[in-house]
Design a protein around this motif. Structure first.
Motif, PDB file in Angstrom:
ATOM      1  N   ASN A 118      -5.671   2.706   4.345  1.00 55.82           N
ATOM      2  CA  ASN A 118      -5.795   1.267   4.605  1.00 55.82           C
ATOM      3  C   ASN A 118      -4.966   0.833   5.813  1.00 55.82           C
ATOM      4  O   ASN A 118      -5.318  -0.140   6.489  1.00 55.82           O
TER       5      ASN A 118
ATOM      6  N   TYR B  94      -4.178   9.237  -5.307  1.00 53.67           N
ATOM      7  CA  TYR B  94      -5.064   9.650  -6.399  1.00 53.67           C
ATOM      8  C   TYR B  94      -6.153  10.643  -5.994  1.00 53.67           C
ATOM      9  O   TYR B  94      -6.733  11.303  -6.851  1.00 53.67           O
TER      10      TYR B  94
ATOM     11  N   GLY C   5      -8.416   2.994  -6.726  1.00 52.19           N
ATOM     12  CA  GLY C   5      -6.983   3.199  -6.522  1.00 52.19           C
ATOM     13  C   GLY C   5      -6.111   2.190  -7.263  1.00 52.19           C
ATOM     14  O   GLY C   5      -5.043   2.530  -7.769  1.00 52.19           O
TER      15      GLY C   5
ATOM     16  N   CYS D 172      -1.498   5.750   3.064  1.00 52.37           N
ATOM     17  CA  CYS D 172      -2.814   5.215   2.686  1.00 52.37           C
ATOM     18  C   CYS D 172      -3.659   4.950   3.932  1.00 52.37           C
ATOM     19  O   CYS D 172      -3.168   4.411   4.929  1.00 52.37           O
TER      20      CYS D 172
ATOM     21  N   TRP E 179       0.855  -1.180   0.000  1.00 51.80           N
ATOM     22  CA  TRP E 179       0.000   0.000   0.000  1.00 51.80           C
ATOM     23  C   TRP E 179       0.900   1.243   0.000  1.00 51.80           C
ATOM     24  O   TRP E 179       1.999   1.245   0.577  1.00 51.80           O
TER      25      TRP E 179
HETATM   26 FE1  SF4 Z   1      -4.033   3.344  -0.819  1.00 58.17          FE
HETATM   27 FE2  SF4 Z   1      -4.700   4.852  -2.904  1.00 58.17          FE
HETATM   28 FE3  SF4 Z   1      -2.285   3.695  -2.816  1.00 58.17          FE
HETATM   29 FE4  SF4 Z   1      -4.467   2.221  -3.179  1.00 58.17          FE
HETATM   30  S1  SF4 Z   1      -3.668   3.776  -4.591  1.00 58.17           S
HETATM   31  S2  SF4 Z   1      -2.781   1.747  -1.785  1.00 58.17           S
HETATM   32  S3  SF4 Z   1      -5.999   3.285  -1.911  1.00 58.17           S
HETATM   33  S4  SF4 Z   1      -3.079   5.288  -1.418  1.00 58.17           S
END
Ligand code: SF4
Length: 295
Positions: free
Chosen positions: A20, A203, A125, A18, A14
């Motif tokens: 997450n 994003y 994402g 993030c 990740w």
């Molecule tokens: Fe997290 Fe966005 Fe990266 Fe996906 S793209 S891991 S949702 S920060």
């Protein structure tokens, strides 16, 4: 029982910052504090950045990474095959409210006793940040060539109107609040949704940590806020208040429990009362309603 040997991830891809990370930390803390074990807990995910959640758990846990939009269907199958399991779904707003929207709605009609954690970041994402179902009309993230022309789905309102009996929102960077919300959702008897505000710094440059830190407030700081249905005649009023509250978005964004109703029978209980043979085949795993009481 001895804890089985498990694979512990040495890596995590990740992006730095993030949301997450906050979600998986809160989820692991909640599972640990609830005393759940690998034998009685299953984490189910779909496709998207959130789909990697079971891979990145550092707790010994059972996990299944399933198909795009189908995590709920797998989770329901797992729960019905063994009602004693605690089943937690992790899915993004694209996964659950886009391709998985039909399953999201119809799961509510059944009220299966599982928990859905929605990683809500407004973008796809994993595929470079296209607008996903919770991005609002007119918003232009850095990943879009022009502002979004579609209206958004309201996950709280959709869950309440679909029949979810525990509906809450939390915030990925408030790990303590999210942990407590996950614990409450897992303990709830019935289908739970937690809409987690999850910044995607790669994003989505609109819904950032700074954006949410300024706006988020907790519903339980209002002593008059009571989302729990205690009598059947309260159901309509509590539901209407929760739906109105779900529209609040702007300078202030509420987090906490919007709606909770344990008076509705779960799908497992409905199965038992409609098919006694299920009880006969699983005598230790299910409860049955007798004279309005579960035994
Ligand atoms: Fe997290 Fe966005 Fe990266 Fe996906 S793209 S891991 S949702 S920060």
């Amino acid at each position: 029982m001895a804890v089985p040997k498990v694979w512990v991830p040495e890596w995590n891809d990740w992006c730095p910052g993030c949301g997450n990370f906050g979600i998986i930390n809160a989820e692991q803390q909640a599972i640990s504090e609830l005393g759940l074990t690998p034998e009685d807990t299953v984490i189910v995910s779909g496709i998207g950045c959130s789909g990697k959640t079971p891979h990145f758990f550092r707790l010994p846990i059972s996990g299944v990474h399933t198909l795009h939009g189908r995590a709920l269907t797998f989770a329901i199958g797992i729960k019905l095959s063994n009602p004693e399991l605690t089943v937690i779904v992790n899915g993004g707003d694209g996964d659950q409210l886009g391709i998985g929207a039909g399953h999201f709605v119809n799961a509510g009609r059944r009220n299966v006793d599982i928990t859905v954690i929605l990683h809500d970041n407004g973008v796809y994402g994993l595929t470079k940040g296209q607008a996903s179902p919770t991005l609002r009309r007119g918003e232009k993230t850095k990943s879009l060539p022009r502002p979004n022309i579609n209206d958004n789905v309201n996950p709280i309102a959709l869950a309440i109107s679909s029949g979810y009996t525990f509906v809450a929102r939390s915030y990925a960077y408030d790990v303590k609040h999210l942990k407590e919300t996950i614990k409450a959702a897992v303990k709830h008897r019935g289908l739970s949704l937690i809409d987690v505000l999850q910044p995607c710094p790669t994003y989505n440059d609109i819904h950032t940590k700074e954006y949410f830190d300024k706006r988020v407030y907790k519903l339980d700081t209002d002593p008059s806020w009571d989302p729990v249905v205690k009598k059947p005649e309260e159901e309509g009023d509590k539901m209407a208040k929760a739906l109105v509250k779900s529209l609040e978005w702007g300078e202030r964004i509420p987090i906490g429990i919007f709606y909770k109703n344990e008076l509705v029978p779960t799908y497992e209980e409905r199965l038992v009362s409609s098919a006694p043979s299920y009880k006969e085949r699983n005598p230790s795993k299910v409860k049955i309603e007798v004279d309005g009481k579960l035994t």
